[in-house]
Design an enzyme around this catalytic site. Sequence first.
Site, PDB file in Angstrom:
ATOM      1  N   GLU A  46       0.815  -1.209   0.000  1.00  0.00           N
ATOM      2  CA  GLU A  46       0.000   0.000   0.000  1.00  0.00           C
ATOM      3  C   GLU A  46       0.847   1.258   0.000  1.00  0.00           C
ATOM      4  O   GLU A  46       1.931   1.287   0.595  1.00  0.00           O
ATOM      5  CB  GLU A  46      -0.926   0.053   1.224  1.00  0.00           C
ATOM      6  CG  GLU A  46      -2.373  -0.306   0.944  1.00  0.00           C
ATOM      7  CD  GLU A  46      -2.595  -1.799   1.069  1.00  0.00           C
ATOM      8  OE1 GLU A  46      -3.635  -2.265   0.571  1.00  0.00           O
ATOM      9  OE2 GLU A  46      -1.752  -2.478   1.665  1.00  0.00           O
ATOM     10  N   THR A  47       0.316   2.268  -0.683  1.00  0.00           N
ATOM     11  CA  THR A  47       0.801   3.639  -0.561  1.00  0.00           C
ATOM     12  C   THR A  47      -0.338   4.470   0.008  1.00  0.00           C
ATOM     13  O   THR A  47      -1.464   4.423  -0.497  1.00  0.00           O
ATOM     14  CB  THR A  47       1.237   4.203  -1.923  1.00  0.00           C
ATOM     15  OG1 THR A  47       2.341   3.444  -2.422  1.00  0.00           O
ATOM     16  CG2 THR A  47       1.643   5.664  -1.800  1.00  0.00           C
TER      17      THR A  47
END
Length: 262
Positions: A46-47
């Site tokens: 994830e970002t």
Amino acid sequence: MTQKIYQVDAFTDQVFAGNPAAVCPLDHWLEDELLHKIAKENNLAETAFYVKKQDQYELRWFTPKVEVDLCGHATLATAFVLFNYEGHKGSEIQFHSPRSGRLTVVKHSQLLTLNFPTDAIQEIERTKAITNCFNYPPTATFKGKTDYLLVYNLESDIRSLKPNLEEIAKLPVRGVIVTAKGEHVDFVSRFFAPQSGIDEDPVTGSAHTTLTPYWSKVLDKKDMTAIQLSDRKGYLKCTYLKDRVEISGQCALYLTGSINLN
């Protein structure tokens, strides 16, 4: 144009362990297409992107493939960045997710505690499509809001499970949580989500919104300890509060940098 970026290992107190997440502080929301490109380029589970809005922070999460409804480890990482590097004052952070609503993180010394909505789960049939996903079948199968939860007898079962990622990717869910009672902690788990661009997630905070109410009922306990048994491993403390759960862990900073968006 450049964009600040941090990379943080969440649910661990040391780098090269836990679950890495990128965190990008924004002054305003960029186009969704660009957010997707940044997440794909980072190639992490994830970002997280956030924008400060008055006394809270609007927060969104992207895998290399999709935007997701909820991400625990990237929320923990974002709070760690705000507390330690982006000047947030006080010991509590209020986040707002357009997809999941109000989320809070409270700091107690080095421990950060997420407060997330509890997942509602129901037992479902153990279909062939589900049993085809692993080298041996679960003892019970449940469905939450976004994931399947498969229960096994022993921690050693979870360690030795071999996923069939092609079959898992066919399931109509975000991913599959597998779990068993722990040998040295209350419960253990792993999480697989090839349909979301993550073959095996190192540590999945959001999965513990499903795991916590399940194990609280089974073990008749409110406060529990947990390990996610990926290669990197993650260590969590979980508290069941009926409609909410608290998920606690530490973080370690891996890098700070800037993205060239020209």
